[in-house]
Design a protein around this motif. Structure first.
Motif, short mmCIF file in Angstrom:
data_model
loop_
_atom_site.label_atom_id
_atom_site.label_comp_id
_atom_site.label_asym_id
_atom_site.label_seq_id
_atom_site.Cartn_x
_atom_site.Cartn_y
_atom_site.Cartn_z
N LEU A 12 1.10 -0.89 -0.25
CA LEU A 12 0.11 0.51 -0.58
C LEU A 12 0.87 1.23 0.33
CD1 LEU A 12 -2.73 1.64 0.30
CD2 LEU A 12 -2.23 0.75 3.24
N GLY A 13 0.76 2.39 -0.92
CA GLY A 13 1.88 3.81 -1.09
C GLY A 13 0.50 4.83 -1.03
N ALA B 144 -2.01 -8.65 -8.95
CA ALA B 144 -2.19 -7.18 -9.79
C ALA B 144 -1.86 -6.01 -8.71
CB ALA B 144 -3.13 -6.85 -9.93
N LEU B 145 -1.48 -5.27 -9.19
CA LEU B 145 -1.01 -3.09 -8.41
C LEU B 145 -2.05 -2.73 -8.81
CD1 LEU B 145 2.41 -2.74 -7.77
CD2 LEU B 145 0.95 -3.03 -6.36
N ARG B 146 -2.68 -1.66 -8.34
CA ARG B 146 -3.61 -0.29 -8.92
C ARG B 146 -3.40 0.46 -8.07
NH1 ARG B 146 -8.00 -3.43 -5.78
NH2 ARG B 146 -7.44 -2.95 -3.89
N TRP B 147 -5.13 1.08 -9.30
CA TRP B 147 -4.15 3.04 -8.55
C TRP B 147 -5.07 3.78 -7.94
CZ3 TRP B 147 -5.76 7.77 -10.70
CH2 TRP B 147 -6.08 7.30 -11.93
N ALA B 148 -5.84 4.49 -7.01
CA ALA B 148 -6.74 5.46 -6.81
C ALA B 148 -6.40 6.90 -6.12
CB ALA B 148 -8.09 4.51 -6.43
N ARG B 149 -7.40 7.55 -6.64
CA ARG B 149 -7.43 9.07 -6.04
C ARG B 149 -8.41 8.80 -4.91
NH1 ARG B 149 -4.53 12.32 -8.78
NH2 ARG B 149 -3.85 12.26 -11.04
N THR B 150 -7.85 9.26 -3.61
CA THR B 150 -9.02 8.54 -2.60
C THR B 150 -9.80 10.47 -2.68
OG1 THR B 150 -7.74 9.78 -0.93
CG2 THR B 150 -7.25 7.94 -1.14
N ALA B 151 -10.65 10.62 -1.33
CA ALA B 151 -11.51 10.94 -0.89
C ALA B 151 -10.85 12.24 -0.20
CB ALA B 151 -12.72 10.99 -0.25
N VAL B 152 -9.95 12.29 -0.06
CA VAL B 152 -9.25 13.45 0.24
C VAL B 152 -7.59 13.73 -0.71
CG1 VAL B 152 -8.94 13.49 3.28
CG2 VAL B 152 -6.77 12.38 1.63
N GLY B 153 -7.90 13.65 -1.82
CA GLY B 153 -6.93 14.18 -3.36
C GLY B 153 -5.77 13.29 -2.86
N VAL C 38 -2.04 3.69 -3.77
CA VAL C 38 -1.43 2.66 -5.19
C VAL C 38 -1.75 1.27 -4.15
CG1 VAL C 38 0.45 1.46 -6.40
CG2 VAL C 38 0.41 3.86 -6.17
N GLY C 39 -2.42 0.59 -4.89
CA GLY C 39 -2.05 -0.31 -3.27
C GLY C 39 -2.74 -2.60 -4.17
N SER C 40 -2.08 -3.40 -3.43
CA SER C 40 -2.14 -4.88 -4.05
C SER C 40 -4.26 -4.86 -4.25
CB SER C 40 -1.16 -5.98 -3.11
OG SER C 40 -0.01 -5.38 -2.75
N THR C 41 -3.91 -5.97 -5.03
CA THR C 41 -5.87 -6.42 -4.86
C THR C 41 -5.87 -6.81 -3.69
OG1 THR C 41 -5.26 -8.45 -5.53
CG2 THR C 41 -5.58 -7.01 -7.34
N GLY C 42 -7.58 -7.00 -3.10
CA GLY C 42 -7.61 -7.69 -2.50
C GLY C 42 -8.88 -7.53 -0.44
N PHE C 43 -7.82 -5.47 -1.39
CA PHE C 43 -8.26 -4.33 -0.12
C PHE C 43 -9.34 -3.83 -0.73
CE2 PHE C 43 -4.43 -3.15 -0.70
CZ PHE C 43 -4.58 -1.91 -0.17
N GLY C 44 -10.51 -2.44 0.44
CA GLY C 44 -10.74 -1.53 -0.34
C GLY C 44 -11.84 -1.56 -0.56
N ASP C 45 -12.40 -0.68 -0.56
CA ASP C 45 -12.78 0.38 -1.62
C ASP C 45 -12.50 1.21 -2.74
OD1 ASP C 45 -14.14 1.94 0.06
OD2 ASP C 45 -15.97 1.27 0.36
N LEU C 46 -12.11 1.62 -3.11
CA LEU C 46 -11.87 2.86 -3.39
C LEU C 46 -11.82 2.73 -4.94
CD1 LEU C 46 -8.33 3.79 -1.67
CD2 LEU C 46 -10.54 4.26 -1.45
N ASP C 47 -12.37 3.49 -5.86
CA ASP C 47 -12.26 3.88 -7.13
C ASP C 47 -10.92 2.73 -7.57
OD1 ASP C 47 -13.23 3.87 -9.71
OD2 ASP C 47 -13.41 5.92 -9.76
#
Length: 265
Positions: A5-6, A216-225, A229-238
């Motif tokens: 998680l980054g 897999a690795l993926r990325w998202a912009r969070t509610a606080v801007g 970057v995170g591994s699969t398997g956790f969280g409900d970010l976009d």
């Protein structure tokens, strides 16, 4: 195998505030399998070097882990939950992230056999290794390329490009923090979990993403801007997928993302 998680922000923020307490709770729940150590690297202010804290214990219910992810504001950080490769010791020196010369690195994967890795290392870098992991050797190869590459992202790309032909099925996924950037390596090619790991994930009742797309690795912009970057398997970010077999650099200055293929022309 591990979970990564980054986070990167233009203003200092804790990991928990960056992604949300519920996302962090999902991440920590993965210690049901990934409980062989934890580590965190953070850059507190512009121009500073990463600071690293590691432990060989589980992150679950560890006050030191809770303080690290919940109470420390930083411009960028990365968190690693370790699932030790069979045969490698659960010890602080084997916990990620590794830190040398102002660069921190955490890896998710297994690079076997280690013989070719050892043969690639310059003697001085080989002598500087503290632990016994393939991951630290991988970091050593990145450090070698940094001596000649024009910037850190290119050093990382060159290291991955060098290793890919030698290890066509290995996961080289990694997060690298330093020199004003968080760098994500999304390079897992044809990696597959061994059956014994599949059985352990199934028994632990982890989210199905761990079986469908563990590496897999993926990325998202969070509610606080903040950018995560995170591994699969956790969280409900976009969550959005990172390009396959790529190296992506994220600027701590403005969150700009730049992706290049591992095998760049």
């Amino acid at each position: 195998m591990c979970r990564l998680l980054g986070v990167v922000s233009t203003t200092p923020i804790s990991v928990s505030d960056a992604v949300g307490a519920h996302v962090l709770k999902d991440f920590v729940a993965l210690t049901k399998v990934h409980g062989d150590g934890w580590g965190i690297a953070q850059v507190n202010e512009a121009g500073s070097r990463p600071q690293v804290e590691v432990s060989a214990g589980s992150a679950l219910d560890d006050p030191a882990f809770a303080a690290a992810v919940g109470g420390r504001a930083a411009l960028a950080g990365m968190v690693h939950l370790r699932w030790a490769t069979n045969g490698l010791a659960v010890a602080p020196e084997n916990s990620h992230p590794f830190l040398v010369d102002g660069i921190a690195m955490a890896h998710n994967g297994s690079i076997k056999p280690v013989g070719p890795l050892d043969r690639l290392l310059d003697p001085d870098i080989a002598a500087s290794l503290r632990g016994t992991t393939d991951s630290e050797r991988y970091f050593g190869i990145i450090r070698e390329h940094r001596r000649r590459a024009p910037d850190l992202a290119e050093a990382v790309r060159r290291a991955v490009a060098q290793l890919r032909p030698l290890y066509p099925e290995a996961s080289l996924n990694a997060l690298v923090l330093g020199e004003g950037q968080l760098i994500a390596v999304h390079a897992h090619a044809h990696s597959r979990l061994p059956q014994e790991d599949v059985d352990e994930i199934t028994a632990a009742d982890l989210p199905t993403e761990h079986l469908e797309d563990y590496f897999a690795l993926r990325w998202a912009r969070t509610a606080v801007g903040t950018l995560a970057v995170g591994s699969t398997g956790f969280g409900d970010l976009d969550w959005q997928p990172l390009p396959p077999e790529s190296v992506t650099a994220i600027s701590m200055t403005d969150l700009a993302m730049t992706s290049v293929p591992v095998m760049a022309d």
